[in-house]
Design an enzyme around this catalytic site. Structure first.
Site, mmCIF file in Angstrom:
data_model
loop_
_atom_site.group_PDB
_atom_site.id
_atom_site.type_symbol
_atom_site.label_atom_id
_atom_site.label_comp_id
_atom_site.label_asym_id
_atom_site.label_seq_id
_atom_site.Cartn_x
_atom_site.Cartn_y
_atom_site.Cartn_z
ATOM 1 N N GLY A 104 0.794 -1.222 0.000
ATOM 2 C CA GLY A 104 0.000 0.000 0.000
ATOM 3 C C GLY A 104 0.827 1.273 0.000
ATOM 4 O O GLY A 104 2.026 1.260 -0.228
ATOM 5 N N LEU A 107 0.341 3.563 -2.247
ATOM 6 C CA LEU A 107 0.745 3.299 -3.633
ATOM 7 C C LEU A 107 1.301 4.539 -4.336
ATOM 8 O O LEU A 107 0.850 5.658 -4.100
ATOM 9 C CB LEU A 107 -0.457 2.752 -4.406
ATOM 10 C CG LEU A 107 -1.072 1.479 -3.805
ATOM 11 C CD1 LEU A 107 -2.305 1.054 -4.613
ATOM 12 C CD2 LEU A 107 -0.060 0.348 -3.748
ATOM 13 N N HIS A 108 2.284 4.290 -5.186
ATOM 14 C CA HIS A 108 2.917 5.350 -5.970
ATOM 15 C C HIS A 108 3.069 4.863 -7.411
ATOM 16 O O HIS A 108 2.604 3.765 -7.759
ATOM 17 C CB HIS A 108 4.268 5.746 -5.349
ATOM 18 C CG HIS A 108 5.165 4.573 -5.071
ATOM 19 N ND1 HIS A 108 5.645 3.752 -6.058
ATOM 20 C CD2 HIS A 108 5.656 4.067 -3.904
ATOM 21 C CE1 HIS A 108 6.417 2.825 -5.537
ATOM 22 N NE2 HIS A 108 6.434 2.970 -4.227
ATOM 23 N N HIS A 138 4.196 1.212 -8.080
ATOM 24 C CA HIS A 138 3.129 0.209 -7.999
ATOM 25 C C HIS A 138 2.210 0.312 -9.225
ATOM 26 O O HIS A 138 1.780 -0.697 -9.782
ATOM 27 C CB HIS A 138 2.276 0.424 -6.744
ATOM 28 C CG HIS A 138 3.027 0.358 -5.447
ATOM 29 N ND1 HIS A 138 3.256 1.459 -4.661
ATOM 30 C CD2 HIS A 138 3.576 -0.685 -4.794
ATOM 31 C CE1 HIS A 138 3.908 1.099 -3.572
ATOM 32 N NE2 HIS A 138 4.125 -0.198 -3.619
ATOM 33 N N ASP A 164 13.090 -4.274 -5.838
ATOM 34 C CA ASP A 164 13.363 -5.302 -4.830
ATOM 35 C C ASP A 164 13.880 -6.554 -5.545
ATOM 36 O O ASP A 164 13.222 -7.601 -5.553
ATOM 37 C CB ASP A 164 12.088 -5.597 -4.041
ATOM 38 C CG ASP A 164 11.569 -4.353 -3.339
ATOM 39 O OD1 ASP A 164 12.133 -4.002 -2.298
ATOM 40 O OD2 ASP A 164 10.630 -3.709 -3.859
ATOM 41 N N ARG A 197 8.514 4.605 1.500
ATOM 42 C CA ARG A 197 9.283 5.140 2.635
ATOM 43 C C ARG A 197 9.912 6.500 2.343
ATOM 44 O O ARG A 197 10.452 7.124 3.261
ATOM 45 C CB ARG A 197 10.364 4.151 3.047
ATOM 46 C CG ARG A 197 9.795 2.875 3.681
ATOM 47 C CD ARG A 197 10.886 1.960 4.175
ATOM 48 N NE ARG A 197 10.383 0.892 5.012
ATOM 49 C CZ ARG A 197 10.188 -0.374 4.608
ATOM 50 N NH1 ARG A 197 10.437 -0.726 3.368
ATOM 51 N NH2 ARG A 197 9.749 -1.284 5.459
HETATM 52 P P1 AMP Z 1 5.848 -2.677 -1.562
HETATM 53 O O1 AMP Z 1 4.498 -2.062 -1.459
HETATM 54 O O2 AMP Z 1 6.971 -1.744 -1.264
HETATM 55 O O3 AMP Z 1 5.948 -4.009 -0.870
HETATM 56 O O4 AMP Z 1 6.031 -3.015 -3.101
HETATM 57 C C1 AMP Z 1 5.080 -3.768 -3.809
HETATM 58 C C2 AMP Z 1 5.635 -4.077 -5.182
HETATM 59 O O5 AMP Z 1 5.908 -2.852 -5.863
HETATM 60 C C3 AMP Z 1 6.954 -4.844 -5.129
HETATM 61 O O6 AMP Z 1 6.960 -5.820 -6.169
HETATM 62 C C4 AMP Z 1 7.977 -3.772 -5.369
HETATM 63 O O7 AMP Z 1 9.177 -4.251 -5.936
HETATM 64 C C5 AMP Z 1 7.238 -2.884 -6.336
HETATM 65 N N1 AMP Z 1 7.832 -1.543 -6.331
HETATM 66 C C6 AMP Z 1 8.066 -0.742 -5.255
HETATM 67 N N2 AMP Z 1 8.687 0.403 -5.635
HETATM 68 C C7 AMP Z 1 8.828 0.317 -6.983
HETATM 69 C C8 AMP Z 1 9.394 1.175 -7.971
HETATM 70 N N3 AMP Z 1 9.939 2.343 -7.648
HETATM 71 N N4 AMP Z 1 9.373 0.768 -9.257
HETATM 72 C C9 AMP Z 1 8.828 -0.425 -9.613
HETATM 73 N N5 AMP Z 1 8.276 -1.284 -8.714
HETATM 74 C C10 AMP Z 1 8.285 -0.914 -7.429
#
Ligand code: AMP
Length: 289
Positions: free
Chosen positions: A31, A33-34, A37, A151, A188
């Site tokens: 969540g 979200l940016h 995501h 990641d 973050r």
């Molecule tokens: P998170 O919400 O941080 O657990 O991320 C969820 C998914 O979004 C994971 O597969 C992350 O690798 C992906 N993600 C997070 N930040 C980015 C980004 N800047 N560019 C592409 N994918 C991202």
């Protein structure tokens, strides 16, 4: 878009979709979200009949002194992003729904690809990740699941998970989305002060610097790690290095030659945020490209 809060409802929905022959693209997230995501959702939308996203801040993947309690949350905003991206179902379970008290008879662990990068600085993190992702894959039963290369270690570990347990899903890797100045988007980033936000371009600048050294073919991986640490010390006044590492990708093994697919990854601490980033380079047979 429909919000689904229970495992049973999500599983019933997935059964119906599968029975009617529809492909399911799945985007698991924590969540807040940016655009990173959103990029995963765009890919899922383009390649599948139905798109399911999940928002679940998974307590299992946070260490005792990490930021679980203050991890940013905003369902209204997440809903808006999902609607914009054409998501059909948002799976939004509670912690109790995902982990009913006293119900667990097994625990998954990760036996390789975790003795480096975030695996060593966040003990238990990837055990938490594989546990929640295996559960989510069993609940949503997607045709394809989308993960960001931001990641990259997570992608490597999850590819191992689906191979090891014969999970019938295609793991799709999506490129990292960045701000104009190179900072990788992350939930973050909101924890950075203005000064830290300016300083944080050091992550992507270090990756570019290090990637050039790796591709130049004149330095070993450990020399590149050391050069990157010096680069950070010289160009950042606010970041504290957690790690800077070069490993093979996706096996994440140590190497002393610049050959094949390598990952240069780093994690830096700021006052209230630990940021990660990485780049993957393909070095030629004799080092360099
Ligand atoms: P998170 O919400 O941080 O657990 O991320 C969820 C998914 O979004 C994971 O597969 C992350 O690798 C992906 N993600 C997070 N930040 C980015 C980004 N800047 N560019 C592409 N994918 C991202």
């Amino acid at each position: 878009m429909k919000i689904v809060r229970t495992v049973k409802e999500m599983q019933d929905l997935a059964s119906r979709l599968i029975a009617s022959g529809q492909s399911i693209g799945f985007v698991p997230t924590m969540g807040y979200l940016h655009a990173g995501h959103a990029s995963l959702m765009t890919h899922a939308r383009a390649e599948n009949d139905v798109v399911v996203a999940s928002v679940f801040v998974n307590p299992l993947q946070f260490g005792p002194n990490e930021d679980l309690d203050r991890y940013p949350r905003d369902l209204a905003r997440d809903e808006a992003v999902c609607v914009d991206e054409g998501v059909d179902y948002l799976f939004y379970p509670s912690v109790e729904e995902m982990y009913p008290a006293g119900k667990r008879t097994t625990a998954l662990d990760v036996v390789s690809r975790t003795d480096a990068l975030c695996g060593t600085s966040r003990p238990g993190h990837f055990a938490g990740v594989v546990t929640v992702v295996l559960k989510l894959l069993n609940i949503v039963r997607p045709t394809r699941a989308y993960f960001g290369m931001k990641d990259a270690q997570q992608v490597a570990v999850l590819s191992g998970l689906v191979d090891d347990y014969n999970v019938p899903v295609e793991i799709v890797r999506v490129a990292t989305v960045r701000e104009d100045d190179g900072l990788a988007l992350s939930s973050r980033n909101v924890f950075l002060s203005d000064d830290e936000r300016s300083d944080a371009t050091i992550l992507s600048r270090t990756l570019r610097y290090g990637a050039d050294l790796l591709l130049g073919g004149k330095h070993t991986p450990s020399e590149v790690e050391a050069a990157c640490r010096t680069f950070i010390a010289e160009h950042s006044s606010l970041a504290r290095v957690d790690y800077v590492q070069v490993r093979t990708y996706p096996a994440l093994e140590e190497t002393n030659v610049c050959e094949g697919e390598l990952i240069l990854a780093l994690a830096l601490h700021y006052a209230h945020a630990r940021l990660i980033d990485n780049t993957i380079v393909v070095c030629g047979e004799n080092g360099g490209e």
